[in-house]
Motif scaffolding. Sequence first.
Motif, PDB file in Angstrom:
ATOM      1  N   VAL A   1       0.817  -1.210   0.000  1.00 22.51           N
ATOM      2  CA  VAL A   1       0.000   0.000   0.000  1.00 22.51           C
ATOM      3  C   VAL A   1       0.856   1.268   0.000  1.00 22.51           C
ATOM      4  O   VAL A   1       0.690   2.157  -0.852  1.00 22.51           O
ATOM      5  CB  VAL A   1      -0.962  -0.003   1.208  1.00 22.51           C
ATOM      6  N   LEU A   2       1.775   1.365   0.947  1.00 25.15           N
ATOM      7  CA  LEU A   2       2.566   2.600   1.067  1.00 25.15           C
ATOM      8  C   LEU A   2       3.425   2.909  -0.163  1.00 25.15           C
ATOM      9  O   LEU A   2       3.523   4.075  -0.560  1.00 25.15           O
ATOM     10  CB  LEU A   2       3.436   2.540   2.326  1.00 25.15           C
ATOM     11  N   PRO A   3       4.078   1.906  -0.815  1.00 27.81           N
ATOM     12  CA  PRO A   3       4.820   2.248  -2.040  1.00 27.81           C
ATOM     13  C   PRO A   3       3.929   2.852  -3.134  1.00 27.81           C
ATOM     14  O   PRO A   3       4.362   3.741  -3.872  1.00 27.81           O
ATOM     15  CB  PRO A   3       5.402   0.897  -2.485  1.00 27.81           C
ATOM     16  N   GLN A   4       2.679   2.379  -3.235  1.00 27.19           N
ATOM     17  CA  GLN A   4       1.773   2.948  -4.221  1.00 27.19           C
ATOM     18  C   GLN A   4       1.298   4.346  -3.821  1.00 27.19           C
ATOM     19  O   GLN A   4       1.042   5.196  -4.674  1.00 27.19           O
ATOM     20  CB  GLN A   4       0.555   2.031  -4.407  1.00 27.19           C
ATOM     21  N   LEU A   5       1.185   4.563  -2.516  1.00 22.83           N
ATOM     22  CA  LEU A   5       0.735   5.871  -2.024  1.00 22.83           C
ATOM     23  C   LEU A   5       1.863   6.892  -1.932  1.00 22.83           C
ATOM     24  O   LEU A   5       1.591   8.083  -1.738  1.00 22.83           O
ATOM     25  CB  LEU A   5       0.099   5.719  -0.636  1.00 22.83           C
ATOM     26  N   ALA A   6       3.103   6.444  -2.062  1.00 22.99           N
ATOM     27  CA  ALA A   6       4.250   7.333  -1.838  1.00 22.99           C
ATOM     28  C   ALA A   6       4.189   8.631  -2.643  1.00 22.99           C
ATOM     29  O   ALA A   6       4.436   9.710  -2.090  1.00 22.99           O
ATOM     30  CB  ALA A   6       5.550   6.581  -2.117  1.00 22.99           C
ATOM     31  N   PRO A   7       3.878   8.602  -3.961  1.00 15.59           N
ATOM     32  CA  PRO A   7       3.803   9.874  -4.698  1.00 15.59           C
ATOM     33  C   PRO A   7       2.726  10.812  -4.153  1.00 15.59           C
ATOM     34  O   PRO A   7       2.905  12.030  -4.132  1.00 15.59           O
ATOM     35  CB  PRO A   7       3.470   9.428  -6.132  1.00 15.59           C
ATOM     36  N   PHE A   8       1.623  10.242  -3.710  1.00 17.14           N
ATOM     37  CA  PHE A   8       0.544  11.070  -3.159  1.00 17.14           C
ATOM     38  C   PHE A   8       0.932  11.634  -1.799  1.00 17.14           C
ATOM     39  O   PHE A   8       0.627  12.785  -1.489  1.00 17.14           O
ATOM     40  CB  PHE A   8      -0.740  10.231  -3.044  1.00 17.14           C
ATOM     41  N   ILE A   9       1.618  10.826  -0.987  1.00 14.38           N
ATOM     42  CA  ILE A   9       2.096  11.313   0.312  1.00 14.38           C
ATOM     43  C   ILE A   9       3.120  12.432   0.111  1.00 14.38           C
ATOM     44  O   ILE A   9       3.100  13.443   0.817  1.00 14.38           O
ATOM     45  CB  ILE A   9       2.708  10.153   1.131  1.00 14.38           C
ATOM     46  N   THR A  10       3.990  12.249  -0.873  1.00  9.07           N
ATOM     47  CA  THR A  10       4.985  13.272  -1.164  1.00  9.07           C
ATOM     48  C   THR A  10       4.331  14.572  -1.612  1.00  9.07           C
ATOM     49  O   THR A  10       4.714  15.665  -1.172  1.00  9.07           O
ATOM     50  CB  THR A  10       5.949  12.779  -2.256  1.00  9.07           C
ATOM     51  N   ALA A  11       3.328  14.458  -2.482  1.00  7.05           N
ATOM     52  CA  ALA A  11       2.614  15.656  -2.947  1.00  7.05           C
ATOM     53  C   ALA A  11       1.928  16.362  -1.784  1.00  7.05           C
ATOM     54  O   ALA A  11       1.971  17.603  -1.676  1.00  7.05           O
ATOM     55  CB  ALA A  11       1.593  15.266  -4.011  1.00  7.05           C
ATOM     56  N   ALA A  12       1.298  15.573  -0.898  1.00  9.44           N
ATOM     57  CA  ALA A  12       0.637  16.170   0.264  1.00  9.44           C
ATOM     58  C   ALA A  12       1.643  16.824   1.196  1.00  9.44           C
ATOM     59  O   ALA A  12       1.379  17.883   1.771  1.00  9.44           O
ATOM     60  CB  ALA A  12      -0.158  15.086   1.009  1.00  9.44           C
ATOM     61  N   ALA A  13       2.818  16.199   1.348  1.00 11.83           N
ATOM     62  CA  ALA A  13       3.851  16.752   2.232  1.00 11.83           C
ATOM     63  C   ALA A  13       4.399  18.063   1.680  1.00 11.83           C
ATOM     64  O   ALA A  13       4.579  19.031   2.424  1.00 11.83           O
ATOM     65  CB  ALA A  13       4.978  15.736   2.413  1.00 11.83           C
ATOM     66  N   ARG A  14       4.663  18.091   0.375  1.00 10.74           N
ATOM     67  CA  ARG A  14       5.237  19.299  -0.223  1.00 10.74           C
ATOM     68  C   ARG A  14       4.263  20.472  -0.131  1.00 10.74           C
ATOM     69  O   ARG A  14       4.646  21.584   0.236  1.00 10.74           O
ATOM     70  CB  ARG A  14       5.623  19.042  -1.671  1.00 10.74           C
TER      71      ARG A  14
ATOM     72  N   LEU B   1      12.675  17.199   0.942  1.00 11.20           N
ATOM     73  CA  LEU B   1      11.498  16.747   0.202  1.00 11.20           C
ATOM     74  C   LEU B   1      11.819  16.270  -1.215  1.00 11.20           C
ATOM     75  O   LEU B   1      11.330  15.215  -1.644  1.00 11.20           O
ATOM     76  CB  LEU B   1      10.458  17.873   0.160  1.00 11.20           C
ATOM     77  N   GLN B   2      12.619  17.041  -1.953  1.00 13.54           N
ATOM     78  CA  GLN B   2      12.928  16.618  -3.323  1.00 13.54           C
ATOM     79  C   GLN B   2      13.751  15.326  -3.369  1.00 13.54           C
ATOM     80  O   GLN B   2      13.442  14.432  -4.173  1.00 13.54           O
ATOM     81  CB  GLN B   2      13.636  17.750  -4.076  1.00 13.54           C
ATOM     82  N   PRO B   3      14.810  15.163  -2.534  1.00 13.56           N
ATOM     83  CA  PRO B   3      15.501  13.866  -2.524  1.00 13.56           C
ATOM     84  C   PRO B   3      14.585  12.711  -2.105  1.00 13.56           C
ATOM     85  O   PRO B   3      14.684  11.612  -2.657  1.00 13.56           O
ATOM     86  CB  PRO B   3      16.621  14.071  -1.490  1.00 13.56           C
ATOM     87  N   TRP B   4      13.700  12.962  -1.154  1.00  8.70           N
ATOM     88  CA  TRP B   4      12.758  11.921  -0.740  1.00  8.70           C
ATOM     89  C   TRP B   4      11.824  11.547  -1.888  1.00  8.70           C
ATOM     90  O   TRP B   4      11.543  10.377  -2.122  1.00  8.70           O
ATOM     91  CB  TRP B   4      11.964  12.405   0.472  1.00  8.70           C
ATOM     92  N   GLU B   5      11.361  12.565  -2.623  1.00  4.61           N
ATOM     93  CA  GLU B   5      10.472  12.291  -3.753  1.00  4.61           C
ATOM     94  C   GLU B   5      11.171  11.448  -4.809  1.00  4.61           C
ATOM     95  O   GLU B   5      10.597  10.494  -5.346  1.00  4.61           O
ATOM     96  CB  GLU B   5       9.993  13.604  -4.368  1.00  4.61           C
ATOM     97  N   ARG B   6      12.429  11.774  -5.106  1.00  4.66           N
ATOM     98  CA  ARG B   6      13.170  10.975  -6.090  1.00  4.66           C
ATOM     99  C   ARG B   6      13.360   9.541  -5.591  1.00  4.66           C
ATOM    100  O   ARG B   6      13.295   8.587  -6.369  1.00  4.66           O
ATOM    101  CB  ARG B   6      14.537  11.627  -6.365  1.00  4.66           C
ATOM    102  N   ARG B   7      13.575   9.390  -4.306  1.00  2.69           N
ATOM    103  CA  ARG B   7      13.792   8.053  -3.751  1.00  2.69           C
ATOM    104  C   ARG B   7      12.526   7.198  -3.820  1.00  2.69           C
ATOM    105  O   ARG B   7      12.585   6.012  -4.210  1.00  2.69           O
ATOM    106  CB  ARG B   7      14.261   8.169  -2.302  1.00  2.69           C
ATOM    107  N   VAL B   8      11.375   7.782  -3.473  1.00  7.95           N
ATOM    108  CA  VAL B   8      10.156   6.979  -3.450  1.00  7.95           C
ATOM    109  C   VAL B   8       9.654   6.675  -4.854  1.00  7.95           C
ATOM    110  O   VAL B   8       8.817   5.779  -5.030  1.00  7.95           O
ATOM    111  CB  VAL B   8       9.030   7.697  -2.639  1.00  7.95           C
TER     112      VAL B   8
ATOM    113  N   ARG C   1      11.732   5.729  -7.293  1.00  7.52           N
ATOM    114  CA  ARG C   1      12.686   4.849  -7.970  1.00  7.52           C
ATOM    115  C   ARG C   1      12.074   3.508  -8.361  1.00  7.52           C
ATOM    116  O   ARG C   1      12.409   2.951  -9.415  1.00  7.52           O
ATOM    117  CB  ARG C   1      13.909   4.599  -7.065  1.00  7.52           C
ATOM    118  N   TRP C   2      11.160   2.986  -7.528  1.00 11.27           N
ATOM    119  CA  TRP C   2      10.613   1.665  -7.807  1.00 11.27           C
ATOM    120  C   TRP C   2       9.774   1.639  -9.088  1.00 11.27           C
ATOM    121  O   TRP C   2       9.579   0.611  -9.694  1.00 11.27           O
ATOM    122  CB  TRP C   2       9.771   1.185  -6.631  1.00 11.27           C
ATOM    123  N   ARG C   3       9.293   2.862  -9.521  1.00 11.84           N
ATOM    124  CA  ARG C   3       8.506   2.921 -10.744  1.00 11.84           C
ATOM    125  C   ARG C   3       9.388   2.878 -11.980  1.00 11.84           C
ATOM    126  O   ARG C   3       8.894   2.650 -13.079  1.00 11.84           O
ATOM    127  CB  ARG C   3       7.669   4.191 -10.759  1.00 11.84           C
ATOM    128  N   GLY C   4      10.676   3.168 -11.811  1.00 16.23           N
ATOM    129  CA  GLY C   4      11.575   3.149 -12.965  1.00 16.23           C
ATOM    130  C   GLY C   4      11.967   1.754 -13.373  1.00 16.23           C
ATOM    131  O   GLY C   4      12.414   1.542 -14.471  1.00 16.23           O
TER     132      GLY C   4
END
Length: 244
Positions: free
Chosen positions: A162-175, A232-239, A241-244
């Motif tokens: 669940v959390l890996p799929q939500l990671a981009p949304f969590i990042t957007a909410a955090a930013r 935030l930006q390094p965290w976003e790039r890290r989360v 990575r699994w989509r690449g």
Amino acid sequence: MAVTIVSLALLALIWIVAAALTADPQILPQPWALVQPFAQALRSGELLFHLGWTLTRVLWAFVLAMSLGIALGLVMGRFPAVDRWLDPWLVIFLNLPALVLIVLCYLWIGLNETAAIVAVTLNKIPNVATVIREGARALDPGLDDMTGVYRMPRLRRMRHVVLPQLAPFITAAARSGVAVIWKIVLVVEFLGRSNGVGFQIHLYFQLFDVGMVLVYAFSFIAVMLAVEWLVLQPWERRVRRWRG
């Protein structure tokens, strides 16, 4: 990085030209005119003291708003019946002006730290919940079925599916959360606290000191930019990575 530097330099140039056209430091001083008052406030410890108070409030409100907002958004996104019940509440709080919540919290709780943190947190929870709800709705049902087949425990399912799929949304909410929360914190301090960047801006507003208002405003903006670029930006790039 080069584009960022050039962009900031262009913004500084616009400021210099605007200050030159105004020709009145009481209205808009030149950037270099802020160096001396900034250094004086830094040496006296006043700037760091008030920055520290504001950052503490931002951190508390951010942690609470993200935690509660993620939990609420996930439940609403995963359970349509709960979403139908809570969606009107979410709409109301999304459209309730921040100033109203701040004033009500001060009236109901008092002019204290608890009221300040609660006011900021309540203002941000609906935004976080809305973003996370959309992420929860977009979760891959095939992965849910897979976890059911393998009888994956709930905590492991949450962590690895669940959390890996939500990671981009969590990042957007955090930013967006950091940007909105610190602005609301300044309003909270402006209206009812005796310290913090917002309090100082209120003080120098009463003195019509544009230079010191800009010193405190840009000092905190610099801190928030550092958080954006270094955290935030390094965290976003890290989360991602699994989509690449």
